[in-house]
Design a protein around this motif. Sequence first.
Motif, mmCIF file in Angstrom:
data_model
loop_
_atom_site.group_PDB
_atom_site.id
_atom_site.type_symbol
_atom_site.label_atom_id
_atom_site.label_comp_id
_atom_site.label_asym_id
_atom_site.label_seq_id
_atom_site.Cartn_x
_atom_site.Cartn_y
_atom_site.Cartn_z
ATOM 1 N N CYS A 127 1.173 -1.362 0.037
ATOM 2 C CA CYS A 127 0.185 -0.380 0.238
ATOM 3 C C CYS A 127 0.856 1.178 -0.144
ATOM 4 N N SER A 236 -9.674 -6.658 4.296
ATOM 5 C CA SER A 236 -8.416 -7.361 3.577
ATOM 6 C C SER A 236 -8.256 -8.589 3.442
ATOM 7 N N CYS A 357 -4.985 3.928 -4.154
ATOM 8 C CA CYS A 357 -4.696 4.330 -2.634
ATOM 9 C C CYS A 357 -3.008 5.296 -2.581
#
Length: 381
Positions: A127, A236, A357
């Motif tokens: 991420c 997730s 993101c």
Amino acid sequence: MSGPLSAADTRRNLVALSRADFDRELAPFIDRPYRLNQIYLALHRRGVESIDEITELSLRLRGELAQCFFIAAPRIAERRLSADGTCKYLLRLHDSATIEAVDIPSEERRTLCISSQAGCALACTFCVTGYWGAGRDLSAGEIVAQVRLINRESRSREPGSSQARTTRPFDDPSAAPNIVFMGMGEPLLNLEAVRESLDLLTQSTSWKRVTVSTVGIIPALEEMASWRRRPNLAISLHAPDDDRRNEIMPINQTYPLADLLACLRRYPLERGRKITIEYLLIRHFNDRLKDADQIARLLRGLRAKVNLIPINPDPVLGEQMVAPDEATVERFKNRLRQRGLFTTVRQRRGDEVQGACGQLRASGTKAHGVRARLRQGGDNG
Ligand code: SF4
């Protein structure tokens, strides 16, 4: 907007106050309790941009409030529109913190992906937001303002639209978009503000249209389980066992898979609803058929559907973070279906506008997260 005039300006931003702080700070100015609600709704449902616009209040009261408060909703710092219609926004908050939100069109219904924190401390290795490190929690007002702002922008881009501004998050509930808390931050680490924002958003849209996505913060899931109304839940997962989940999601060391799955089995689901299990597919890491078999075993007995997400590559994630080829994704999906799991593959949207993101905010920002420090240490050594 009537923002602060200088660093010496000690006025508070009404949009950034939690409901409890809002009630406490405004109480000395308010003669009748219903006025508090009037101001709160003017702020977060009508989207007033200055205290002067709260015309329900007397001129004298507006003047007194303006001595101590101002209104500064998020502003667009950058907007990128991709060929497939996905529009990604970088928004700047009144204290210069930045967040991202994405407007994803579809033939049936748009989806707005919004942030709950300006950064994230959880340092998941796939991420970009985690790479850039922790930031502050957003207030409910800042969460709701993302929806209002994108909605307004989207309408102003419609052909023939002369409308510059809507007065509510959604003027037409039948056209209300889906809202997913899948932008920057872990929503369950900012649960009080998320709950307040859900209460505001669901005055104009159905709970069924809102999804909160989490890595699985068990105490917060247990609190959500006690709510009278709940949004859809997405988890997730991203790895089929603790070893690999620990590797890419450090939070798994605190809330390991067995505990998380047990919590999800207790989680109350309304009739017809399922928990969405998000599973990033990373080449040569979690994309083998026996991984699919392991997921099917983990999810046995759980009302769940699986959403496969071939990873969106980014330079800060490293070379190993690439998606499997299409044939592998297809085989993986089919294997899960054979094992009885309703399974979809998320279409990649907005690649050229850095749709994942944290990617847009990363441009020109200095990384300060755990992973960034590790990488800088590694690079130097
Ligand atoms: S995936 Fe979510 S929880 Fe993990 S670092 Fe990114 S924003 Fe935080």
